[in-house]
Design a protein around this motif. Structure first.
Motif, mmCIF file in Angstrom:
data_model
loop_
_atom_site.group_PDB
_atom_site.id
_atom_site.type_symbol
_atom_site.label_atom_id
_atom_site.label_comp_id
_atom_site.label_asym_id
_atom_site.label_seq_id
_atom_site.Cartn_x
_atom_site.Cartn_y
_atom_site.Cartn_z
ATOM 1 N N PRO A 1 -13.073 8.858 19.779
ATOM 2 C CA PRO A 1 -13.435 7.633 20.504
ATOM 3 C C PRO A 1 -13.751 6.457 19.600
ATOM 4 O O PRO A 1 -13.639 5.305 20.023
ATOM 5 C CB PRO A 1 -14.668 8.064 21.315
ATOM 6 N N ASN A 2 -14.132 6.730 18.368
ATOM 7 C CA ASN A 2 -14.496 5.654 17.437
ATOM 8 C C ASN A 2 -13.818 5.924 16.096
ATOM 9 O O ASN A 2 -14.081 6.943 15.452
ATOM 10 C CB ASN A 2 -16.016 5.605 17.256
ATOM 11 N N LEU A 3 -12.941 5.020 15.701
ATOM 12 C CA LEU A 3 -12.133 5.251 14.503
ATOM 13 C C LEU A 3 -11.921 3.951 13.746
ATOM 14 O O LEU A 3 -11.631 2.912 14.340
ATOM 15 C CB LEU A 3 -10.769 5.832 14.875
ATOM 16 N N ILE A 4 -12.066 4.014 12.439
ATOM 17 C CA ILE A 4 -11.607 2.945 11.543
ATOM 18 C C ILE A 4 -10.521 3.535 10.655
ATOM 19 O O ILE A 4 -10.706 4.587 10.042
ATOM 20 C CB ILE A 4 -12.743 2.391 10.665
ATOM 21 N N TYR A 5 -9.374 2.874 10.619
ATOM 22 C CA TYR A 5 -8.279 3.295 9.744
ATOM 23 C C TYR A 5 -7.936 2.139 8.812
ATOM 24 O O TYR A 5 -7.745 1.001 9.256
ATOM 25 C CB TYR A 5 -7.041 3.677 10.543
ATOM 26 N N GLU A 6 -7.863 2.427 7.528
ATOM 27 C CA GLU A 6 -7.391 1.469 6.541
ATOM 28 C C GLU A 6 -6.292 2.137 5.729
ATOM 29 O O GLU A 6 -6.535 3.146 5.053
ATOM 30 C CB GLU A 6 -8.534 1.016 5.623
ATOM 31 N N GLY A 7 -5.102 1.590 5.835
ATOM 32 C CA GLY A 7 -3.972 2.180 5.137
ATOM 33 C C GLY A 7 -3.258 1.153 4.281
ATOM 34 O O GLY A 7 -2.979 0.038 4.731
ATOM 35 N N SER A 8 -2.955 1.526 3.046
ATOM 36 C CA SER A 8 -2.290 0.623 2.099
ATOM 37 C C SER A 8 -1.024 1.268 1.561
ATOM 38 O O SER A 8 -1.030 2.446 1.176
ATOM 39 C CB SER A 8 -3.216 0.295 0.920
ATOM 40 N N HIS A 9 0.048 0.494 1.548
ATOM 41 C CA HIS A 9 1.282 0.903 0.877
ATOM 42 C C HIS A 9 1.322 0.172 -0.457
ATOM 43 O O HIS A 9 1.325 -1.062 -0.498
ATOM 44 C CB HIS A 9 2.497 0.539 1.721
ATOM 45 N N VAL A 10 1.321 0.931 -1.556
ATOM 46 C CA VAL A 10 1.165 0.351 -2.883
ATOM 47 C C VAL A 10 2.417 0.630 -3.707
ATOM 48 O O VAL A 10 2.884 1.771 -3.798
ATOM 49 C CB VAL A 10 -0.076 0.937 -3.585
ATOM 50 N N TYR A 11 2.950 -0.418 -4.321
ATOM 51 C CA TYR A 11 4.089 -0.263 -5.223
ATOM 52 C C TYR A 11 3.664 0.432 -6.520
ATOM 53 O O TYR A 11 2.575 0.187 -7.057
ATOM 54 C CB TYR A 11 4.654 -1.625 -5.617
ATOM 55 N N THR A 12 4.534 1.300 -7.023
ATOM 56 C CA THR A 12 4.418 1.854 -8.373
ATOM 57 C C THR A 12 5.810 1.882 -8.992
ATOM 58 O O THR A 12 6.810 1.689 -8.296
ATOM 59 C CB THR A 12 3.839 3.283 -8.372
ATOM 60 N N ASN A 13 5.889 2.116 -10.290
ATOM 61 C CA ASN A 13 7.184 2.197 -10.968
ATOM 62 C C ASN A 13 7.712 3.628 -10.927
ATOM 63 O O ASN A 13 7.949 4.278 -11.953
ATOM 64 C CB ASN A 13 7.057 1.716 -12.406
ATOM 65 N N LYS A 14 7.913 4.102 -9.714
ATOM 66 C CA LYS A 14 8.356 5.486 -9.485
ATOM 67 C C LYS A 14 9.413 5.508 -8.394
ATOM 68 O O LYS A 14 9.660 4.494 -7.734
ATOM 69 C CB LYS A 14 7.145 6.344 -9.083
ATOM 70 N N PRO A 15 10.069 6.664 -8.172
ATOM 71 C CA PRO A 15 11.036 6.762 -7.083
ATOM 72 C C PRO A 15 10.434 6.317 -5.752
ATOM 73 O O PRO A 15 9.228 6.405 -5.531
ATOM 74 C CB PRO A 15 11.400 8.253 -7.073
ATOM 75 N N VAL A 16 11.305 5.865 -4.865
ATOM 76 C CA VAL A 16 10.881 5.163 -3.656
ATOM 77 C C VAL A 16 10.501 6.139 -2.547
ATOM 78 O O VAL A 16 11.209 7.111 -2.283
ATOM 79 C CB VAL A 16 12.006 4.229 -3.177
ATOM 80 N N GLY A 17 9.381 5.873 -1.901
ATOM 81 C CA GLY A 17 8.988 6.629 -0.718
ATOM 82 C C GLY A 17 9.689 6.093 0.513
ATOM 83 O O GLY A 17 9.970 4.898 0.627
ATOM 84 N N GLY A 18 9.972 6.969 1.452
ATOM 85 C CA GLY A 18 10.644 6.541 2.680
ATOM 86 C C GLY A 18 10.374 7.513 3.803
ATOM 87 O O GLY A 18 9.495 8.373 3.722
#
Length: 762
Positions: free
Chosen positions: A336-353
């Motif tokens: 019933p009560n939620l805080i979500y914080e999500g970050s997509h962060v670049y790195t010099n590595k193979p690409v996430g998808g």
């Protein structure tokens, strides 16, 4: 539920099963055109650098080489699978951002000559500082991977539901834990490939590609090549597995098309296995911290969730991935009560998808592991804590989801019973244990407008049915399911159905295969098209039978009055009469279906229903841990799955079995090992995914619901079962040896180290 269905609900073999069994199915690499040339990609050997100069002169002079192209030769057009996340060029222009980045391409008379030519290209790089961990990349002063992207954070989402701080104040216990999920490669058996041909007379480009989304690929190719979409035709041959990795456009698609246009010859690019590992996509590694507050009885009151996803060098599906990992914390449990914080962060590595579950497996691992920890600490049974907190169909939802049907609590009970929960949990010898985990998944997403599917059904004079659908079958059996839906509506056997699919020059618009939405989206469209065609025939037959069209039934190749099967005619007689009445043949029906959606996309900022419907499942595992070697053997996996009414139970079971093995790999074996930006195990030999030899006993249990949105009551039956195998296995390992693991995979080395540490403390 509806009764007396003839084709829907039956275990029909896939329509292309015989072709594949005989080795006659044509995949992209099987296609050969006269005069065809072959291409190869030159890739960056450094993780981060400016491109100062590229000298291609020696490669161009090599006998057999027909063309060389670099990023400076192509239009300055960024592309991306998500419109708001366009950050890639088909070939790097000014910078390379990871080892494997696409730098140049060569086209030659054969693959060997093209490969030889790559070694003759000289690239002058100016090395730049690199960063390989998202927690470091987001810090002030970290090397900037994309100009203008502060702290390398390309996407950030914060959502709050309810009053979290107040709710934490009302909790009896509060727990906080941190988790890590590793990079996982999709490992499709078929390598990525593309074959392009250009017709200079009409300016039309045709591309055969191992893609999951033909229409999205057409859009990206038209954009980067600066062509009208109407001049680009994408044809999907057979695809040997995608799992999300074949959603994006890659250099192989663009370069095949570029050379075909400029050389006037058909051109094929096929990736090597190492290229697939380093230069396509992978599941995002993710750091997650979860803070959960509960009452003494295990009721969840509040949760705070923080995630940092390692996106690698580019965005791919970053916004969607971050949003999914957020919104699907809201099911299958009431939070019933939620805080979500999500970050997509670049790195010099193979690409996430995108990868099977698309951001949710990482989140579910954290939540389901912590639920077991909480249950253990407060003295509540792990199965009971899940049942207690299960959401219910029809109940108001904090995020605005509309849950029409939900069999989650039943799935927990059935999975627990099948694994022998009461008899085994905490009662087996040291080294043996059981665990379970729950999950939920959408049947496609409705957070974006214009995600619609279309279909055309043609009923011929001889009773044969041709179905045109844009849906992309990538091995999951989409064409078979669509054929069953149409066959059921028209009252004919599946043998009468022919499906033509995923050809942008012929078939209707479709978003492709992603988000487990094919059965609901494309299935509903096909059903509507079949109803449209059937209605025309029923209205004609109604006059002949002196009945109302609404009272007629199509079944077993006959049309008759409901309740009076003797009062009717055969389908062949009806079609002959229709033709002889000079009515147009074939009879054509059209259908289009789209889940209700906001206009424009709003769910990143607002609440609302995320999908047309939701599947629910619980998976229970039994494991044996070798105390001498640390090796974990998965003995049995039970899946209790609410996927509505299965259109084809055999295909559902196939999806389930694949997901179990995929989840087992995530839990125990698979890890893309990267050192200073270099993938160290880019092969099937070194990667270490599970094989048939590691397959456990698998039991599937149907949790029956009848969804009002899906065709014939169907819901998602693909990606959802990938979400909870890993936490179920890790929870079972805890039951076996009494050690909590917070990072994946749990290798023998980790287990032996944990056992040694446990012995020290005892």
């Amino acid at each position: 539920m509806e009764k007396e269905l003839n084709v829907v609900g039956t275990r029909v073999p896939m329509l292309d099963a015989a072709l594949k069994a005989k080795g006659a199915a044509l995949f992209t690499d099987d296609l050969v055109l006269p005069g065809m040339l072959h291409g190869r990609i030159l890739r960056s050997p450094v993780p981060h650098a400016r491109i100062r100069h590229i000298d291609t002169s020696r490669a161009e002079k090599l006998p057999g080489v027909k063309g060389v192209v670099t990023g400076r030769d192509i239009p300055d057009r960024r592309y991306g699978i998500v419109p708001k996340a366009k950050d890639e060029h088909a070939l790097a222009r000014d910078k390379v951002r990871y080892i494997g980045d696409d730098v140049a391409a060569v086209c030659a008379v054969d693959p060997e000559t093209a490969e030889e030519a790559l070694a003759l290209i000289t690239v002058e790089y100016e090395a730049l500082p690199a960063v390989f961990d998202p927690l470091e990349a987001k810090k002030e002063g970290a090397p900037l991977i994309h100009e203008g992207v502060k702290n390398n954070t390309s996407f950030f989402i914060r959502k709050e539901f309810g009053d979290v701080e107040r709710a934490f104040g009302e909790c009896d216990e509060i727990f906080e834990h941190s988790f890590y999920s590793q990079a996982v490669n999709h490992a499709p058996l078929e390598p990525h490939g593309a074959l392009a041909q250009f017709d200079p007379l009409n300016g039309e480009l045709t591309v055969w590609s191992s893609t999951q989304i033909p229409y999205f690929l057409r859009r990206n190719l038209a954009n980067t090549l600066q062509l009208d979409e109407s001049k680009v035709r994408i044809i999907k041959p057979k695809v040997g597995g995608g799992f999300g990795q074949k959603i994006d456009m890659f250099a192989k698609d663009f370069c095949a098309a570029w050379f075909a246009i400029h050389l006037g010859k058909p051109v094929k690019f096929i990736y090597e296995r190492e290229e697939i590992f380093i230069s396509t996509r992978q599941r995002h590694p993710m750091y997650i911290t979860v803070r959960t507050g509960v009452k003494k009885d295990g009721t969840i009151l509040a949760q705070k969730f923080q995630a940092f996803a390692d996106g690698g060098a580019y965005n791919s599906t970053a916004p969607t991935m971050i949003a999914l990992s957020c919104f699907f914390l809201m099911i299958p449990y009431r939070v019933p009560n939620l805080i979500y914080e999500g970050s997509h962060v670049y790195t010099n590595k193979p690409v996430g998808g995108a990868m099977r579950g698309h951001g949710i497996p990482q989140a579910r691992f954290a939540v389901e592991r912590q639920l077991d920890i909480i249950a253990d600490r407060i003295g509540v049974d792990p199965a009971e804590i899940r049942i207690k907190n299960s959401i219910q169909a029809g109940a108001p939802h904090p995020a605005g989801f509309v849950i029409n049907t939900c069999g989650f609590s039943d799935s927990v009970k059935k999975a627990a019973a099948a694994i022998g929960w009461q008899e085994k949990r905490g009662k087996l010898p040291l080294g043996r244990g059981v665990g379970l985990a729950g999950a939920s998944f959408p049947s496609g997403v409705s957070n974006m407008s214009h995600i619609s599917s279309g279909a055309v059904v043609q009923l011929g004079r001889d009773g044969a049915v041709n179905v045109l659908t844009g849906a992309a079958d990538i091995g999951q059996g989409a064409e078979t399911v669509i054929g069953q839906i149409v066959a059921e509506e028209l009252g004919v056997p599946i043998e009468d159905i022919r499906v033509t699919a995923a050809d942008t020059g012929i078939t209707p618009l479709d978003p492709g295969t992603f988000g487990s939405g094919v059965t609901v989206r494309a299935g509903n469209a096909a059903r509507l098209a079949a109803i449209s065609a059937k209605q025309k025939l029923l209205e004609f037959v109604a006059d002949k039978l002196e009945a109302n069209a609404a009272d007629l039934v199509a079944k077993d190749r006959r049309i008759f009055v409901k309740g009076s099967p003797d009062k009717g005619i055969t389908l062949a007689e009806a079609l002959k009469g229709y033709q002889y009445a000079d009515l147009p043949m074939p009879i054509v029906g059209r259908g289009s279906w789209m889940a209700p959606a906001s206009e424009p996309t709003t769910l990143f900022k607002e609440d609302g229903n995320f999908a047309p419907n939701y599947s629910f499942m619980t998976q229970a595992a039994e494991v044996d841990v070798d105390l001498e070697t640390g090796k974990v053997k998965l003995l049995k996996m039970v899946t209790a799955h609410d996927c509505g009414r299965p259109i084809n139970p055999m295909l559902v079971e196939g999806q389930l079995e694949g997901s179990v093995v995929g989840g087992m790999g995530q839990a125990l074996y698979e890890d893309v090992i990267v050192e200073n930006g270099q993938v160290m195990n880019p092969s099937f030999l070194g990667y270490g995914f599970p094989t048939f030899m590691e397959m456990p006993e698998i039991e599937a249990i149907e949790v029956a619901t009848d969804d009002p949105i899906g065709p014939f009551g169907a819901k998602e039956a693909g990606e959802g079962t990938q979400l909870s195998p890993a936490p179920a296995i890790v929870n079972a390992v805890y039951d076996a040896i009494g050690v909590d693991f917070m990072t994946l995979p749990i290798t023998p080395e980790k287990i032996l180290a944990a056992l040694a540490e446990k012995d020290k403390k005892s």
